[in-house]
Design an enzyme around this catalytic site. Structure first.
Site, PDB file in Angstrom:
ATOM      1  N   LYS A 119     -74.689  35.528  24.007  1.00 35.10           N
ATOM      2  CA  LYS A 119     -76.062  35.510  24.531  1.00 35.10           C
ATOM      3  C   LYS A 119     -76.353  34.199  25.249  1.00 35.10           C
ATOM      4  O   LYS A 119     -77.366  34.059  25.932  1.00 35.10           O
ATOM      5  CB  LYS A 119     -77.065  35.700  23.390  1.00 35.10           C
ATOM      6  N   LYS A 200     -69.737  58.101  12.543  1.00 33.62           N
ATOM      7  CA  LYS A 200     -69.763  57.768  11.116  1.00 33.62           C
ATOM      8  C   LYS A 200     -71.210  57.711  10.614  1.00 33.62           C
ATOM      9  O   LYS A 200     -72.062  57.136  11.284  1.00 33.62           O
ATOM     10  CB  LYS A 200     -69.087  56.399  10.911  1.00 33.62           C
ATOM     11  N   LYS A 203     -76.731  53.912   8.144  1.00 33.36           N
ATOM     12  CA  LYS A 203     -78.159  53.697   8.383  1.00 33.36           C
ATOM     13  C   LYS A 203     -78.380  53.025   9.723  1.00 33.36           C
ATOM     14  O   LYS A 203     -79.378  53.256  10.380  1.00 33.36           O
ATOM     15  CB  LYS A 203     -78.887  52.922   7.294  1.00 33.36           C
TER      16      LYS A 203
HETATM   17  P1  ADP Z   1     -74.396  51.822   6.101  1.00 31.73           P
HETATM   18  O1  ADP Z   1     -73.264  52.011   7.074  1.00 31.73           O
HETATM   19  O2  ADP Z   1     -75.267  53.020   6.025  1.00 31.73           O
HETATM   20  O3  ADP Z   1     -75.167  50.536   6.365  1.00 31.73           O
HETATM   21  P2  ADP Z   1     -73.276  50.312   3.939  1.00 31.73           P
HETATM   22  O4  ADP Z   1     -72.552  49.454   4.917  1.00 31.73           O
HETATM   23  O5  ADP Z   1     -74.421  49.724   3.183  1.00 31.73           O
HETATM   24  O6  ADP Z   1     -73.747  51.662   4.679  1.00 31.73           O
HETATM   25  O7  ADP Z   1     -72.188  50.901   2.947  1.00 31.73           O
HETATM   26  C1  ADP Z   1     -72.243  50.885   1.540  1.00 31.73           C
HETATM   27  C2  ADP Z   1     -70.977  51.554   1.037  1.00 31.73           C
HETATM   28  O8  ADP Z   1     -70.917  52.931   1.456  1.00 31.73           O
HETATM   29  C3  ADP Z   1     -69.706  50.917   1.568  1.00 31.73           C
HETATM   30  O9  ADP Z   1     -68.735  50.926   0.533  1.00 31.73           O
HETATM   31  C4  ADP Z   1     -69.275  51.831   2.701  1.00 31.73           C
HETATM   32  O10 ADP Z   1     -67.886  51.816   2.917  1.00 31.73           O
HETATM   33  C5  ADP Z   1     -69.734  53.191   2.199  1.00 31.73           C
HETATM   34  N1  ADP Z   1     -70.075  54.060   3.354  1.00 31.73           N
HETATM   35  C6  ADP Z   1     -71.124  53.901   4.188  1.00 31.73           C
HETATM   36  N2  ADP Z   1     -71.148  54.874   5.129  1.00 31.73           N
HETATM   37  C7  ADP Z   1     -70.079  55.671   4.891  1.00 31.73           C
HETATM   38  C8  ADP Z   1     -69.554  56.860   5.521  1.00 31.73           C
HETATM   39  N3  ADP Z   1     -70.149  57.423   6.564  1.00 31.73           N
HETATM   40  N4  ADP Z   1     -68.431  57.407   4.998  1.00 31.73           N
HETATM   41  C9  ADP Z   1     -67.828  56.846   3.916  1.00 31.73           C
HETATM   42  N5  ADP Z   1     -68.269  55.745   3.286  1.00 31.73           N
HETATM   43  C10 ADP Z   1     -69.383  55.150   3.752  1.00 31.73           C
END
Ligand code: ADP
Ligand code: TRP
Length: 331
Positions: A119, A200, A203
């Site tokens: 940036k 994938k 959130k």
């Molecule tokens: P997000 O991607 O929604 O922000 P997080 O990063 O907080 O989710 O992930 C929390 C846990 O859930 C981690 O161990 C992550 O690997 C798992 N996880 C998140 N999304 C998925 C997905 N689509 N498939 C499998 N595991 C997931």
């Protein structure tokens, strides 16, 4: 004696079915093999979550979620990081053995610096010391419980390696095994759950199916799964449809084969495929949702469960700090 496994859970937002199949379910399996411990990493959450009401409710949501998913607080230890002050004492002790250069190399910090550099502004903009020292707090989380194995996704492996480096630096200095060296248990084959749009589920993409949504919301959300423009009559390839990939998470092998055959035969529209997905998902999720609602209806009881977990965890944590302080000459 069983080996100790430790799972850290960051309280960051609403749990979705990607979290459940990718993280919660496999982590709960650990209790069969290990002396399993689970904690809510609320001080890690503080780095990014500055709204008190949101952080407070997310901590409870996530704790209730794990309990609803089947975590048995009588058999394993579940606690909040913030309830174990020894973790923060250990963190400070570990900072004395952690080179700044090691922190400079941490992926999350490097990515934030690089984003700032691109940036063109101040490279440290928006980076707090919590983010910079994140790996030290995480090392303390792990080391304090003499953890043998820390099951993590690939993105967290560097953090475990840093915990190993830091613990080794301590042991090398005192010439004895003061701290246990943990290892990463990399979960290679956990499913990547697709989101409503086929990317994938995450959130950050706004494409999630919430784990504890009321039945009506679950139905509405599933109806929003993005599909192609194939007509009802056209034969469809199940494996390239995220409706089917999501269905597989909930259905038995026979149900999967039966529905795949209907996809391939043609004559089934996307609307009907979504209804099948809803039925299978709701069958699994309804009991979990009921448990979740019951737990959230009694927050004092939930807090007591977490406090009891902390009571079990604290003596273990205190013993590690005591051992280290003695070795360090601060006893
Ligand atoms: P997000 O991607 O929604 O922000 P997080 O990063 O907080 O989710 O992930 C929390 C846990 O859930 C981690 O161990 C992550 O690997 C798992 N996880 C998140 N999304 C998925 C997905 N689509 N498939 C499998 N595991 C997931
Ligand atoms: N960094 C982990 C994550 O982002 C959460 C975490 C904090 C953790 N401390 C931990 C995981 C200790 C395992 C062990 O998901």
């Amino acid at each position: 004696m069983k080996e100790v496994s430790l799972t850290g859970i960051k309280p960051t937002g609403d749990l979705h079915i990607g979290n459940y199949f990718g993280a919660i379910k496999p982590a709960l399996e650990l209790a069969k093999t290990y002396d399993a411990r689970y904690f809510i990493a609320d001080y890690h959450g503080l780095n990014t979550m500055k709204d008190p009401a949101e952080l407070n409710s997310t901590i409870r949501h996530v704790a209730a979620g794990w309990l609803a998913a089947g975590l048995d607080p009588e058999k394993v230890i579940l606690y909040r990081q913030s309830s174990i002050p020894e973790v923060f004492e250990l963190t400070i002790m570990l900072t004395a053995f952690t080179s700044k250069g090691l922190m400079n190399r941490a992926h999350a910090y490097k990515a934030a610096v690089q984003e700032n550099a691109e940036k063109g502004g101040d490279v440290d903009a928006g980076i707090n010391m919590g983010l910079f020292t994140y790996p030290i707090l995480m090392a303390a989380d792990i080391i304090i419980f003499d953890s043998d194995v820390v099951p993590v996704g690939k993105d967290q492996v560097q953090h475990i390696e840093m915990a190993q480096d830091i613990a080794q630096a301590v042991n090398a200095n005192y010439g004895k095994p003061v701290l246990k060296i943990p290892r990463a248990g990399v979960q290679e084959n956990t499913a990547v759950v697709p989101g409503l749009d086929g990317r994938k589920m995450s959130k950050s993409y706004g494409n999630t199916i919430p784990l504890f949504a009321p039945e009506k919301t679950l139905h509405k959300t599933i109806m929003r799964v993005v599909t192609n423009s194939q007509t009802v009559d056209e034969p469809k390839d199940p494996e390239s449809s995220q409706i089917y990939l999501l269905y597989k998470l909930f259905a038995t092998a026979e149900e999967q084969a039966a529905l795949a055959a209907r996809y391939r035969a043609g004559g089934m529209g996307w609307g009907e495929a979504k209804e099948e997905l809803f039925r299978a998902a709701n069958r699994d999720l309804a009991p979990m949702r009921e448990r979740y609602d019951a737990i959230m209806a009694d927050i004092p009881a939930l807090d007591r469960i977490l406090a009891q977990g902390a009571e079990k965890a604290r003596p273990i944590a205190a013993a590690t700090v005591k051992r280290f302080r003695k070795a360090a000459g601060i006893d």
